[in-house]
Design a protein around this motif. Structure first.
Motif, PDB file in Angstrom:
ATOM      1  N   VAL A  17      16.873  10.301 -14.750  1.00 53.58           N
ATOM      2  CA  VAL A  17      16.707   9.080 -15.521  1.00 53.58           C
ATOM      3  C   VAL A  17      15.680   8.835 -16.262  1.00 53.58           C
ATOM      4  O   VAL A  17      15.775   8.340 -17.386  1.00 53.58           O
ATOM      5  CB  VAL A  17      16.624   8.210 -14.387  1.00 53.58           C
ATOM      6  N   ILE A  18      14.519   9.552 -16.055  1.00 53.75           N
ATOM      7  CA  ILE A  18      13.503   9.421 -16.918  1.00 53.75           C
ATOM      8  C   ILE A  18      13.443  10.248 -17.963  1.00 53.75           C
ATOM      9  O   ILE A  18      13.201   9.792 -19.319  1.00 53.75           O
ATOM     10  CB  ILE A  18      12.090  10.027 -16.044  1.00 53.75           C
ATOM     11  N   ILE A  19      14.223  11.431 -17.885  1.00 53.85           N
ATOM     12  CA  ILE A  19      14.484  12.238 -19.199  1.00 53.85           C
ATOM     13  C   ILE A  19      15.338  11.559 -20.209  1.00 53.85           C
ATOM     14  O   ILE A  19      15.088  11.520 -21.331  1.00 53.85           O
ATOM     15  CB  ILE A  19      14.971  13.475 -18.839  1.00 53.85           C
ATOM     16  N   ASN A  20      16.197  11.007 -19.700  1.00 52.29           N
ATOM     17  CA  ASN A  20      17.399  10.324 -20.381  1.00 52.29           C
ATOM     18  C   ASN A  20      16.512   9.090 -21.349  1.00 52.29           C
ATOM     19  O   ASN A  20      16.550   8.747 -22.383  1.00 52.29           O
ATOM     20  CB  ASN A  20      18.498   9.690 -19.816  1.00 52.29           C
TER      21      ASN A  20
ATOM     22  N   VAL B 287       8.514  14.572  -9.972  1.00 51.69           N
ATOM     23  CA  VAL B 287       9.301  13.663  -9.446  1.00 51.69           C
ATOM     24  C   VAL B 287      10.895  14.170  -8.815  1.00 51.69           C
ATOM     25  O   VAL B 287      10.992  15.409  -9.167  1.00 51.69           O
ATOM     26  CB  VAL B 287       9.851  12.711 -10.606  1.00 51.69           C
ATOM     27  N   GLU B 288      11.440  13.467  -7.758  1.00 50.64           N
ATOM     28  CA  GLU B 288      12.459  14.166  -7.354  1.00 50.64           C
ATOM     29  C   GLU B 288      13.721  14.195  -8.431  1.00 50.64           C
ATOM     30  O   GLU B 288      13.590  13.604  -9.350  1.00 50.64           O
ATOM     31  CB  GLU B 288      12.939  13.217  -6.044  1.00 50.64           C
ATOM     32  N   GLU B 289      14.630  15.115  -8.085  1.00 56.02           N
ATOM     33  CA  GLU B 289      15.532  15.276  -9.040  1.00 56.02           C
ATOM     34  C   GLU B 289      16.361  14.288  -9.651  1.00 56.02           C
ATOM     35  O   GLU B 289      16.449  14.315 -10.887  1.00 56.02           O
ATOM     36  CB  GLU B 289      16.451  16.585  -8.771  1.00 56.02           C
TER      37      GLU B 289
ATOM     38  N   VAL C 281       7.396   6.829  -6.993  1.00 55.90           N
ATOM     39  CA  VAL C 281       8.038   5.535  -7.418  1.00 55.90           C
ATOM     40  C   VAL C 281       8.416   5.758  -8.953  1.00 55.90           C
ATOM     41  O   VAL C 281       9.315   5.074  -9.302  1.00 55.90           O
ATOM     42  CB  VAL C 281       6.625   4.342  -7.466  1.00 55.90           C
ATOM     43  N   ALA C 282       7.878   6.704  -9.583  1.00 54.65           N
ATOM     44  CA  ALA C 282       8.374   7.022 -11.083  1.00 54.65           C
ATOM     45  C   ALA C 282       9.965   6.850 -11.373  1.00 54.65           C
ATOM     46  O   ALA C 282      10.315   6.178 -12.235  1.00 54.65           O
ATOM     47  CB  ALA C 282       7.623   8.260 -11.527  1.00 54.65           C
TER      48      ALA C 282
ATOM     49  N   MET D 228       0.707  -1.185  -0.081  1.00 57.34           N
ATOM     50  CA  MET D 228       0.117   0.067   0.089  1.00 57.34           C
ATOM     51  C   MET D 228       0.857   1.159  -0.017  1.00 57.34           C
ATOM     52  O   MET D 228       0.562   2.367  -0.568  1.00 57.34           O
ATOM     53  CB  MET D 228      -0.773   0.047   1.257  1.00 57.34           C
ATOM     54  N   SER D 229       1.864   1.262   0.728  1.00 61.05           N
ATOM     55  CA  SER D 229       2.631   2.226   0.808  1.00 61.05           C
ATOM     56  C   SER D 229       3.600   2.780  -0.329  1.00 61.05           C
ATOM     57  O   SER D 229       4.331   1.732  -1.029  1.00 61.05           O
ATOM     58  CB  SER D 229       3.703   2.253   2.046  1.00 61.05           C
ATOM     59  N   PRO D 230       3.639   3.781  -0.886  1.00 65.44           N
ATOM     60  CA  PRO D 230       4.426   4.120  -2.048  1.00 65.44           C
ATOM     61  C   PRO D 230       5.921   4.136  -1.897  1.00 65.44           C
ATOM     62  O   PRO D 230       6.636   3.519  -2.741  1.00 65.44           O
ATOM     63  CB  PRO D 230       4.014   5.436  -2.380  1.00 65.44           C
ATOM     64  N   TYR D 231       6.095   4.461  -0.589  1.00 68.32           N
ATOM     65  CA  TYR D 231       7.639   4.334  -0.034  1.00 68.32           C
ATOM     66  C   TYR D 231       7.926   2.916  -0.200  1.00 68.32           C
ATOM     67  O   TYR D 231       9.352   2.535  -0.678  1.00 68.32           O
ATOM     68  CB  TYR D 231       7.761   4.791   1.169  1.00 68.32           C
ATOM     69  N   VAL D 232       7.278   1.849   0.230  1.00 67.97           N
ATOM     70  CA  VAL D 232       7.684   0.362   0.144  1.00 67.97           C
ATOM     71  C   VAL D 232       8.079  -0.008  -1.287  1.00 67.97           C
ATOM     72  O   VAL D 232       8.775  -0.635  -1.791  1.00 67.97           O
ATOM     73  CB  VAL D 232       6.739  -0.400   0.926  1.00 67.97           C
ATOM     74  N   ARG D 233       6.962   0.643  -2.019  1.00 69.20           N
ATOM     75  CA  ARG D 233       6.934   0.215  -3.870  1.00 69.20           C
ATOM     76  C   ARG D 233       8.124   0.726  -4.247  1.00 69.20           C
ATOM     77  O   ARG D 233       8.792   0.069  -4.990  1.00 69.20           O
ATOM     78  CB  ARG D 233       5.685   0.818  -4.384  1.00 69.20           C
ATOM     79  N   LYS D 234       8.493   1.935  -3.761  1.00 67.96           N
ATOM     80  CA  LYS D 234       9.939   2.719  -4.090  1.00 67.96           C
ATOM     81  C   LYS D 234      11.012   1.751  -3.972  1.00 67.96           C
ATOM     82  O   LYS D 234      11.737   1.400  -4.830  1.00 67.96           O
ATOM     83  CB  LYS D 234      10.005   4.113  -3.605  1.00 67.96           C
TER      84      LYS D 234
END
Lengths: 442, 1105
Positions: free
Chosen positions: B238-241, B231-233, B198-199, B157-163
């Motif tokens: 990573v996403i942009i690349n 998203v954090e920096e 998570v992203a 349930m927790s996004p932090y755990v999913r991260k």
């Protein structure tokens, strides 16, 4: 078209099956003192022998000057990416493709964090706090990928050392690890911890501008621009939502923000709207374009000459106010890197004092306040090594100065509004102008 | 070095530096006494019951690890404490475990059960940390356990755990690549996650495990684009690349059709429409058209995929990030993906990074160097930011030099060379050498300055520093090779230098030169050989080789004088120590000295030795580096790093764009939020482009109301939004919302048709509900509530009544007569039309005959916001060009436009007349319009326009003001005040408006021109635009670009124009001489060189566009 895509994928897969790359991002970190002592190592994946640093030492030897060590080195199996901060090298080892700036920026962030924690980032301080440092590194990177880099969040997990606490800790065996579990990682605003409480709620902003300039021999400005930052010290309870607006935001040519600032509001209304981190942070940095004429606060009259015959030279420097906007110029300091052949100097200063470092050949003249009625002057002779031809070029003069209560670009904060909390905070804005890379060619 | 070698000995507990951590240990003596039980005290402490002792022991152990000491023998003692209650002890035990588990696999298994318990803990942080440590233990046996844990955590349930689960994926993958397929499943699942937390992590996992599975991204593409800003920096990077690579496989090259660059910011408008369309029920239709469009892409003008635009739009604000890596990532994305006209935006941000740490500078400069080769224009305005300071480290200096050299062109070369002159005197000799090479490169690239550079370099030959001289010789040699005939005196001068220069490379270069061009210096050459023969034995090898070369060449050309000398040299060489030299001598002797035995080759000796050698090309080392993705390690090293993902080439035809469509049910579920988000992201984009695209927007809305249609373009919406927002800033939220809806209702009847209003009414209720929900839920990230509340109603309303709106749009759009678009034409082409709508502002209405042309200029003006002049001066028709002074939105209803009326300004002849046109678009009257607080460059003056006392709503008024620009293109800044507001505005004149017409006869013209030669004459060759090859068109374009009058001329191959600058009355003479096939030559004679140069640029643009 779908077929085409599939074909591409298959080909790609074919290529990639050839090798499997095990590691990514940052593999290991070595902290190396400027003398070449590896005093800390941390591995996030399999251990990489510290002998890998030998490639770095080789490059360091070759570069001579510590600042000239190439930040990125290729070795047969690894890549070394290093930054030089506070007489320390932060050397990271990566094994695969990674954006180099990603690593560089992260290493600087590590150094910044140490600075935040220990007040300075030096070998002694890190050695003294090696356990905290290790814990920090553990939190900041997971498997080589940055995890928590906001110092607000880190401080919640690992408390910074204070004298009192370290005394108490030694007596009670207490720890510097947070008692409660941190929530910062989980909150929707990762840079602010929850439940902040202050009795005195205050928010201070420092607008600090640096003038970068190159002034040529004749006193004309070759290049000048203003780089500014807004440093904030916000100690407000709860979840304040602040809006900072400027009288003349159009001055700002290029800006970059702390992640807390809402881009959209800036784009739309030219105001800074943000939920601040707790404590000190850099809210924004900006650039005032060189198109706007930059006011140069002082002028330098100089005459440095090396005589062709005989082993001596003359130096005379006078500094006077130019465009100071009616403020006093303080903390004036002149640095000149003399040519190697200058053995010693014999000068008299009408104000302040000077030193000449024989090994670095740096002449530093500390002047202090600039008095427009009585301009500071430094004159005298330079004695040169005999038998050596006179230097080609006169050394350029680097200036340092400060002007209190003035932002040289004319930027003014018009107001600060707070939403979301009931209390009335103390607010304050300070302005300061400094010389950045201010160089006078001679 | 010595220190490091000492450290290599891990077990050496007695290493000198190792003592530090034992120093505070009272029993340290014992430790050193015997290696066998050296950690006994630590073991004892770990076994004790006191947490404080355990902690102390763990601290010391961690300190050992940090120093790189081996503490593995403590493993059993430490691992027992894994279940310790004390958080800090536990933490340190984890640190130890992760470090040594790999070496002590069996023992490490003892700890696993603790983590397994942790994975079930109710506290999400404990779950996360258990997973983190478990996955960090590199023990192969536990792979199945890890796999299970990751799978479970991925649906936590927790996004932090999913991260944390996302982070664990690459760890497991590197431990056991066999698990790839299962891991991909998990990645696929996590990619669908909608939280920003998570992203970043999951994309990182994707990049590491299965970067080739680009198909996994399709469905998540739009979501990732929209989430990006929150998203954090590090995740952003990573996403942009990754998205850069994705876009390269999915979209068409936006620069495929260079001439049709006009899409660009003007095109955005359409795409909001289309963006929403896709999620509508006419999805099917959309798809059809898309496919069709893709098929026709080759033949049809390029149309950017809306998803491609979405990416560009959503990454742009990140250029403002404080994180250099993010800025660089966006910069490379724009460089690789954006249409040429838009790439410019990244320059400013990259230049900003040059203020950062020197390592950042180093990386950024390398990338800038590559970019400047491809897109020089982009960085030209920032030339001075690359000027070098004496305090820069050498490696930075050299890179800056590289950039400066790349940026050099005809116009700025003089400034650059002047700058280089200062550098040559630097004390840093490596840097001086690099500067000399840079000068050499400038000289080869820019023919005009070759002689100047050569002369400068020759002067350096008398420099005292030998290195400088040597480097100059080498560079001069290369330059002379280009045109040796002209420079025999330089060769002579260099011949003299052989007496002084000792640097072998330089001596060799001189000798080669003399040999090569011995025919130009027939007298000196033999003499040089004589001297060299004398010193032959003492020379370095490369010099010796060149002496032999020289001898051979002279022998062939002038054997009478040099025969004996040559023999002598060859004899010396015969007994040289170096076999290369002996070989060479033997070879040459056979070749040139005729004997009975000499073979067929000697006949060709002359051809062999004195063949024409091609001049060397001095190239930047950064050439062709751009096939590596910028910002990557591989680019920096110019070699492929392990794991580098090749940047794919653009596809020939666009793959099916519908793959990115998300299934309808899922979409509706999240639509309200998602859409709102989207809208929000759009907003800054609009307001950002406000300044640039101003004319288009206002024109658009103008025509909207004119045709009484209401194609409610996004711009209008956001416009009114920001307007009201600023008024109500201080209001609390609920209040605001209420107000807003009221306002909307008030506004609507004016702007909207009945049907829409009703549909809007219906919409509002669910909308509000969802808002409430939203404010309850915590998961929403830190959004700006205000902007949300504004944009959302319009959003849903937009989409609801979409179909209807579209119909209307069609009607409205098909009206402009210029484009042959029929109603029946399909959606796609309508989008096109919108894209290329030329947006005439009402004043310019004299219908543009050169439609597509005006379009080019308009749109260029929009995208190249930096170059203020270009859009202005390339007005295609002779009609006066209108500029915007105050946009309707920033002016809160007040629009001000201005044009240079080109009439003499009667109160003061030295002023340029500026005609202002005020339009009050608001619903209330504006009173006492006047100007204040004029800020001018020194010397400039302004005659204010008379105050306009009342401007009723909907009315238009005009006024004339005069500005003395002092013959400069500096802007005049002032405040425009109404009775309530003040607006900062500025008027910047295109150079062509700084002059007034003057009438000259042909003879006068020639006479004046004769006096303005040399420095005052600028000549430029050009190829005329296809539509501008007749005299009439040329005259029209030139006079549109500058306020000049035609001078009669006998020849029909020439058009002449004359004018005088307004302030200083300097003559400005322009000649356009046409040749065959559209070739032409433009000559501008003007005493004011700056004006001349700028005018040349402007007229060139006008004639070639």
């Amino acid at each position: 078209m779908c077929c085409l895509l599939i074909v591409i994928i298959i080909i790609n897969e074919g290529i990639n099956k050839g090798f499997i790359v095990a590691a990514e991002m940052i593999n290991s970190l070595f902290l190396i003192s400027h003398t070449g002592d590896i005093f800390l190592e941390k591995h996030w994946k399999s251990v990489i022998s510290r002998s890998v640093c030998d490639y770095f030492f080789e490059a360091k030897e070759k570069a001579g000057d510590l600042e000239n060590v190439p930040p990125i080195l290729q070795t047969p199996h690894h890549y070394l990416i290093s930054v030089y901060r506070g007489k320390l090298f932060f050397l990271s080892v990566v094994q695969t493709e990674v954006p180099p700036l990603f690593v560089v920026e992260f290493l600087h962030r590590v150094a910044d964090t140490f600075q935040d924690y220990f007040g300075e980032c030096s070998e002694t301080v890190i050695k003294d706090n090696v356990v905290i440092v290790y814990e920090l590194l553990e939190e900041m990177l997971d498997n080589g990928f940055p995890l928590a880099t906001e110092s607000n969040v880190l401080m919640e997990m690992i408390r910074p050392p204070t004298i009192l606490r370290s005394v108490v800790n030694t007596l009670t065996g207490g720890s510097n690890v947070g008692e409660k579990l941190p929530t910062g990682q989980l909150s929707i605003i990762p840079w602010r911890r929850a439940g902040v409480k202050y009795t005195n709620n205050e928010a201070y902003f420092d607008v600090i501008e640096e003038i970068d300039a190159i002034v040529d021999k004749s006193g004309t400005t070759v290049f000048a621009e203003i780089q500014g930052v807004v440093e904030a010290c916000v100690k407000l309870s709860g979840m304040p939502d602040l809006t900072l607006s400027f009288m003349n935001p159009r001055l700002l040519d290029d800006v970059s923000f702390h992640p807390c600032v809402r881009f959209k509001r800036w784009e739309a209304d030219r105001v800074l709207s943000f939920i601040p981190p707790d404590g000190n942070f850099r809210l924004m940095s900006y650039h005032v374009s060189s198109q706007n004429l930059v006011a140069i606060p002082v002028y330098v009259k100089q005459n440095i000459s090396f005589l062709e015959t005989g082993s001596c030279g003359r130096l005379e420097i006078t500094i006077g106010p130019k465009q100071t906007m009616g403020k006093t110029v303080e903390a004036l300091m002149v640095t000149i890197h003399m040519p190697k052949s200058v053995l010693s100097v014999n000068l008299t200063a009408t104000q302040g004092s000077y030193t000449y470092d024989l090994t670095t050949k740096a002449l530093i003249w500390t002047i202090g306040k600039l008095n427009p009625q009585k301009l500071p002057n430094l004159r005298g002779s330079l004695s040169m090594q005999s038998g050596v031809p006179k230097p080609e070029e006169n050394p350029s003069i680097n200036l340092d100065l400060k002007i209190q209560q003035l932002a040289i670009s004319g930027l003014k904060v018009s107001r600060l509004d707070m939403y979301g909390e009931k209390y009335k905070p103390f607010k304050g804005v300070k302005y300061l102008t400094k010389a950045g890379k201010f160089q006078v060619r001679t | 070095m010595s220190a490091s070698s000492a450290f290599n000995d891990d077990k050496g507990g007695s290493s000198s530096v190792g003592e530090a951590e034992y120093a505070y240990d009272p029993v340290s003596g014992k430790i050193f006494s015997s290696d066998y039980n050296r950690h006994d005290d630590l073991k004892e402490m770990l076994d004790s019951n006191k947490d404080s002792l355990k902690l102390e022991a763990m601290k010391r152990i961690v300190a050992m690890i940090a120093r790189g000491k081996n503490a593995s023998d403590l493993f059993p003692a430490v691992v027992k404490n894994v279940a310790c209650k004390n958080i800090e002890v536990k933490k340190l035990v984890y640190v130890y475990l992760v470090r040594y588990a790999e070496e002590q696999q069996d023992l490490a298994l003892l700890s696993i059960s603790t983590f397994q318990r942790g994975l079930k803990d109710p506290n999400q942080l404990i779950r996360a940390s258990a997973l983190r440590v478990l996955s960090s233990i590199r023990v192969t046996i536990i792979v199945p356990i890890m796999m299970l844990a990751i799978k479970e955590a991925a649906s936590d349930m927790s996004p932090y755990v999913r991260k944390t689960a996302a982070h664990a994926i690459p760890k497991l993958y590197s431990l056991d690549p066999e698990q790839k397929d299962q891991l991909i499943e998990v990645i696929e699942k996590l990619l669908a996650d909608k939280t920003t937390l998570v992203a970043g992590s999951v994309v990182m996992a994707f990049e590491e495990v299965c970067p080739e599975r680009i198909d996994l991204i399709h469905k998540n593409y739009r979501k990732l684009c929209n989430l990006l800003i929150d998203v954090e920096e590090w995740g952003q990077v990573v996403i942009i690349n990754m998205l850069t690579r994705y876009a390269r496989t999915q979209f068409l090259n936006p620069n495929i059709n260079e001439s049709l660059l006009e899409e660009g910011s003007g095109g955005d408008k359409t795409f909001y429409g289309s963006d929403e369309d896709e999620d509508e029920d006419d999805d099917e239709k959309e798809k059809e058209k898309k496919a069709e469009a893709a098929a026709m892409a080759k033949r049809k003008p390029y149309v950017m995929d809306p998803d491609h635009r979405l990416l560009l739009r959503n990454t742009k604000p990140l250029l403002q990030s404080r994180n250099a890596a993010v800025v660089m990532a966006v910069a490379q994305l724009y460089f690789h993906l954006a249409p040429k006209a838009e790439v410019g935006v990244i320059a400013k941000a990259l230049v900003r990074l040059l203020r950062s740490h020197s390592e950042v500078q180093f990386v950024v400069l390398q990338n800038v160097a590559t970019m400047t080769i491809k897109r020089r224009g982009m960085f030209e305005p920032y030339l001075k930011s690359f000027y070098i300071r004496s305090t820069d480290p050498t490696q930075i200096k050299v890179l800056k030099l590289e950039v400066l050299t790349n940026l050099a062109n005809e116009t700025n070369i003089s400034t650059i060379l002047r700058e280089f002159q200062t550098y040559i005197k630097s004390m840093d000799k490596d840097f001086v050498a690099a500067t000399i090479q840079a000068i050499g490169r400038c000289a080869t690239n820019i023919g005009e300055v070759r002689d100047t550079c050569l002369n400068g370099l020759v002067q350096l030959l008398s420099n005292r520093d030998e290195l400088v001289v040597a480097e100059s010789v080498v560079v001069i040699k290369k330059l002379l090779q280009m045109q040796p005939e002209k420079h025999s005196d330089i060769i002579k001068h260099m011949a003299k230098l052989t007496d002084n220069i000792q640097v072998p490379m330089a001596r060799a270069s001189i000798l080669w030169l003399i040999g090569e061009y011995c025919e130009h210096v027939p007298k000196i050459a033999p003499d040089v050989l004589r001297k060299m023969a004398k010193s032959f034995t003492n020379e370095e090898d490369i010099v010796k080789l060149q002496i032999i070369n020289l001898a051979a060449k002279l022998y062939l050309t002038n054997s009478k004088q040099t025969k004996l000398l040559t023999q002598y040299v060859l004899n010396l060489a015969k007994y040289d120590q170096n076999y290369d030299i002996r070989d060479r001598a033997r070879f040459i002797r056979q070749l040139i000295v005729p004997t009975e035995k000499s073979g067929a080759l000697s006949k060709y000796a002359k051809k062999l030795f004195l063949a024409l050698k091609p001049a060397p090309v001095l190239e930047s080392p950064f050439k062709d580096r751009d096939h590596f993705q910028l910002g990557s390690l591989s680019h920096l090293l110019n070699a492929k790093a392990g794991g580098y993902q090749e940047l794919p080439d653009w596809p020939e035809a666009a793959p099916d764009p519908s793959v990115r469509n998300v299934e309808v049910p899922e979409w509706t579920k999240c639509s309200s939020r998602e859409k709102r988000k989207e809208k929000k992201v759009e907003k800054p984009f609009y307001s950002d482009s406000e300044g640039e695209s101003g004319p288009t927007e206002s024109a658009d809305s103008e025509s909207d109301s004119a045709t009484a249609s209401d194609s409610r373009s996004g711009s209008e919406e956001s416009g009114s939004g920001s307007e009201s927002e600023s008024e109500e800033d201080s209001e609390s939220e609920e209040e605001e919302e209420e107000k807003k809806s009221k306002k909307k209702e008030l506004k609507k009847p004016v702007q909207e048709s009945e049907s829409e209003q009703s549909s809007e009414e219906e919409d509002r209720k669910p909308e509000k509900k969802s808002k409430q929900q939203k404010s309850d839920s915590e998961s929403e990230s830190d959004e700006d509530e205000e902007s949300e509340s504004e944009s959302s109603p319009s959003e849903s309303e937009d989409s609801e009544s979409e179909a209807e709106v579209k119909k209307k749009k069609k009607v409205a759009e098909s009206k402009p007569p210029s484009k042959p678009v029929k109603k029946e034409k399909k959606e796609m082409s309508l989008l096109d039309l919108d894209d290329f709508e030329p947006a005439p502002s009402p004043q310019v209405t004299p219908v543009n005959t050169l439609l597509s042309n005006s379009l080019v200029t308009d749109l260029e003006g929009l995208s190249l916001s930096d170059s203020v002049l270009s859009p202005a001066t390339i007005a295609p028709s002779s009609a006066l060009k209108n500029y915007e002074l105050l946009h309707r939105i920033t002016g809160e209803g007040l629009t001000v436009e201005y044009c240079f009326s080109r009439q003499p300004f009667s109160p003061d002849a030295n002023m340029v007349a500026v005609q202002l046109q005020f339009t009050n678009n608001s619903s209330s009257d504006t009173k006492s319009l006047h100007m204040e607080d004029v800020k001018l460059q020194s010397g400039m003056r302004v005659k204010e326009f008379p105050e306009i006392e009342l401007l009723p709503a909907g009315e238009t008024a005009s006024a004339v003001m005069g500005i003395d620009f002092c013959d400069s293109t500096q802007a005049a800044n002032f405040q425009l005040c109404t009775h309530t507001k003040k607006f900062f505005v500025s008027i910047q004149p295109p150079v062509g408006e700084l002059m007034r017409t003057v009438f000259l006869t042909e003879n006068e013209f020639k006479k004046e021109q004769g006096q303005l030669m040399g420095m005052n004459e600028i000549t430029e060759k050009l190829t005329l635009d296809a539509r501008c090859r007749n005299e009439h068109a040329i005259v029209q374009r030139v006079t549109a670009a500058a306020n000049l009058s035609r001078v009669p001329c006998g020849s029909d191959k020439e058009c002449r124009f004359a004018g005088r600058t307004v302030t200083s009355s300097s003559l400005v003479l322009v000649t356009v001489a046409t040749r065959e096939e559209g070739a032409a030559q433009l000559t501008v004679n003007c005493e004011k060189m700056v004006i001349g140069t700028m005018l040349v640029k402007d007229i060139l643009l006008a004639l070639t566009q």
